[in-house]
Design a protein around this motif. Structure first.
Motif, mmCIF file in Angstrom:
data_model
loop_
_atom_site.group_PDB
_atom_site.id
_atom_site.type_symbol
_atom_site.label_atom_id
_atom_site.label_comp_id
_atom_site.label_asym_id
_atom_site.label_seq_id
_atom_site.Cartn_x
_atom_site.Cartn_y
_atom_site.Cartn_z
ATOM 1 N N UNK A 1 4.092 3.099 4.939
ATOM 2 C CA UNK A 1 4.273 1.858 5.687
ATOM 3 C C UNK A 1 2.962 1.085 5.780
ATOM 4 N N UNK A 2 1.873 1.804 6.024
ATOM 5 C CA UNK A 2 0.568 1.148 6.097
ATOM 6 C C UNK A 2 0.164 0.633 4.721
ATOM 7 N N UNK A 3 0.400 1.443 3.701
ATOM 8 C CA UNK A 3 0.057 1.029 2.346
ATOM 9 C C UNK A 3 0.803 -0.209 1.911
ATOM 10 N N UNK A 4 2.062 -0.315 2.284
ATOM 11 C CA UNK A 4 2.850 -1.493 1.925
ATOM 12 C C UNK A 4 2.277 -2.743 2.567
ATOM 13 N N UNK A 5 1.906 -2.655 3.839
ATOM 14 C CA UNK A 5 1.355 -3.818 4.542
ATOM 15 C C UNK A 5 0.018 -4.252 3.946
ATOM 16 N N UNK A 6 -0.813 -3.288 3.585
ATOM 17 C CA UNK A 6 -2.109 -3.622 2.999
ATOM 18 C C UNK A 6 -1.912 -4.290 1.640
ATOM 19 N N UNK A 7 -1.034 -3.747 0.816
ATOM 20 C CA UNK A 7 -0.758 -4.377 -0.470
ATOM 21 C C UNK A 7 -0.259 -5.794 -0.305
ATOM 22 N N UNK A 8 0.605 -5.993 0.659
ATOM 23 C CA UNK A 8 1.142 -7.323 0.953
ATOM 24 C C UNK A 8 0.031 -8.297 1.304
ATOM 25 N N UNK A 9 -0.867 -7.881 2.191
ATOM 26 C CA UNK A 9 -1.947 -8.763 2.646
ATOM 27 C C UNK A 9 -2.925 -9.081 1.521
ATOM 28 N N UNK A 10 -3.182 -8.113 0.650
ATOM 29 C CA UNK A 10 -4.098 -8.357 -0.459
ATOM 30 C C UNK A 10 -3.490 -9.310 -1.488
ATOM 31 N N UNK A 297 2.884 -11.434 -6.682
ATOM 32 C CA UNK A 297 2.064 -10.234 -6.548
ATOM 33 C C UNK A 297 2.014 -9.672 -5.135
ATOM 34 N N UNK A 298 2.378 -10.448 -4.112
ATOM 35 C CA UNK A 298 2.394 -9.833 -2.782
ATOM 36 C C UNK A 298 3.530 -8.816 -2.691
ATOM 37 N N UNK A 299 4.672 -9.135 -3.294
ATOM 38 C CA UNK A 299 5.784 -8.184 -3.285
ATOM 39 C C UNK A 299 5.511 -7.008 -4.213
ATOM 40 N N UNK A 300 4.896 -7.271 -5.367
ATOM 41 C CA UNK A 300 4.557 -6.172 -6.276
ATOM 42 C C UNK A 300 3.580 -5.222 -5.599
ATOM 43 N N UNK A 301 2.556 -5.782 -4.949
ATOM 44 C CA UNK A 301 1.555 -4.949 -4.284
ATOM 45 C C UNK A 301 2.140 -4.241 -3.063
ATOM 46 N N UNK A 302 3.101 -4.877 -2.391
ATOM 47 C CA UNK A 302 3.797 -4.211 -1.291
ATOM 48 C C UNK A 302 4.485 -2.955 -1.796
ATOM 49 N N UNK A 303 5.201 -3.081 -2.913
ATOM 50 C CA UNK A 303 5.907 -1.930 -3.480
ATOM 51 C C UNK A 303 4.922 -0.865 -3.938
ATOM 52 N N UNK A 304 3.834 -1.288 -4.604
ATOM 53 C CA UNK A 304 2.819 -0.332 -5.047
ATOM 54 C C UNK A 304 2.211 0.401 -3.856
ATOM 55 N N UNK A 305 1.867 -0.337 -2.812
ATOM 56 C CA UNK A 305 1.271 0.278 -1.638
ATOM 57 C C UNK A 305 2.194 1.284 -0.982
#
Length: 368
Positions: A1-10, A297-305
């Motif tokens: 959950x934390x990783x998803x939020x960080x990926x989203x913000x980045x 990329x915010x959604x892609x990074x959310x999924x990656x995170x």
């Protein structure tokens, strides 16, 4: 959950741009939290009035946290009716802090049209929740917030897939709904002891159907040849392009963009799985690869995170990123995770009781 939020913000500040445009704007690849793409973000189109960047999460995280709140209320598996009965009231009934608006507002006022569709169809249109997603644009809108479904079904990808398809039916159809199911399954598979990027992709391919499966296979076959996201950016885009309906110009979608099809796939999920392979499960390499890919990329990074976090736990997420995103977004990133963990344990206990009851009944039906 934390990783998803960080990926989203980045990924938020560079959403919609190409890898080349990202370098042109910042002078280099994004390496962490950055400011908005446009310095005059308050008036710049198509960004205004959203403050994307500076550690602000987007609607991906806000919708994910909203789904966690639904789980907290239901405290069991969800379906499309739970979206109508609980998620819709959450979207329209309670003002919350919206980082990109720098103000309290209804979540409905932040989400885009594909998510506003949920309220339109279920609250105003009184549609059957199981069919409400039909007619909406087909995009990653449902998939982007399905990580909680994977966590409630941790270690059971097929269960996560089925539950996410039911939940997402209120929001999406076609390959958008399929992607929601596959992403939830991938998160569930990433939670399994001993899981690795390759096993997550394998689990996704076992369940994915039609164009979604073909796109994941094509992208991940390409990704397997790279260990550096810089070299992989172009090849991964080329691999997913035949399945992506948006077309080469992200902000100028093609005529067939986001229409139902059994031949196509959303771009975000295959690329996220591909970047998971390229990054080898390392959070920085995986998420920064997703961010610098550009486009959505915010959604892609959310999924990656989410996937790396599910593989490795909270220790995988750099503290300097998670702490700054939490501070800048005025969100406790861990509280929803703690709440969801408690719900997941309760659901698992109920599942065991249901399985035991089924075994007793089947034994009586079938005989010893």
């Amino acid at each position: 959950m934390v990783g998803a939020a960080v990926g989203d913000a980045l990924g938020g500040p560079v959403e919609g741009w190409s890898p080349e445009q990202i370098v042109e704007r910042y002078g280099h690849r994004v390496q962490g939290i950055v400011g908005p793409y446009h310095e005059d973000w308050r008036t710049a189109r198509p960004i205004a009035p959203y403050h994307k960047g500076d550690g602000h999460v987007t609607d991906d995280t806000l919708m994910t946290h909203a789904l966690v709140r639904v789980y907290e209320k239901v405290r069991d598996h969800l379906d499309a009716y739970a979206v109508a009965e609980h998620l819709v009231p959450d979207l329209i009934g309670t003002p919350r802090w919206i980082p990109e608006l720098e103000a309290e507002a209804l979540l409905l006022q932040r989400v885009f049209l594909a998510e506003k569709w949920i309220v339109t169809r279920l609250h105003y249109g009184h549609a059957d929740p199981r069919e409400a997603g039909v007619g909406n644009v087909v995009n990653c809108g449902a998939a982007m917030y399905m990580a909680p479904v994977g966590l409630v079904n941790a270690g059971h990808p097929a269960g996560a897939y089925a539950e996410a398809l039911d939940v997402a039916g209120a929001h999406q159809s076609s390959y958008g709904r399929e992607a929601a199911g596959v992403f939830a399954a991938a998160v569930a598979a990433a939670c399994e002891p001993g899981a690795c990027p390759a096993s997550v992709v394998e689990a996704a391919l076992l369940l994915a159907k039609d164009g979604t499966r073909a796109a994941i296979e094509a992208v991940c076959d390409t990704a397997a040849r790279y260990a550096d996201f810089e070299a992989a950016l172009g090849p991964l885009r080329e691999a997913v392009a035949p399945f992506d309906t948006v077309g080469p110009a992200y902000r100028q979608p093609s005529l067939g963009a986001r229409r139902p099809s059994r031949l196509h796939s959303i771009e975000e999920l295959p690329i996220a799985l591909g970047m998971l392979l390229v990054g080898g499960g390392d959070f920085r390499r995986t998420v920064l690869g997703a961010v610098n890919y550009g486009r959505d990329c915010d959604s892609i990074a959310t999924m990656c995170g989410a996937l790396v976090g599910a593989l490795q736990g909270a220790r995988a997420v750099p503290a300097e990123w998670s702490e700054e995103v939490s501070r800048a977004s005025r969100l406790d990133l861990r509280a929803p995770a703690v709440a969801l963990a408690a719900v997941s344990r309760e659901v698992f206990a109920r599942d065991r009781q249901r399985r035991d009851a089924h075994e007793r009944a089947f034994t009586m039906i079938a005989g010893a």
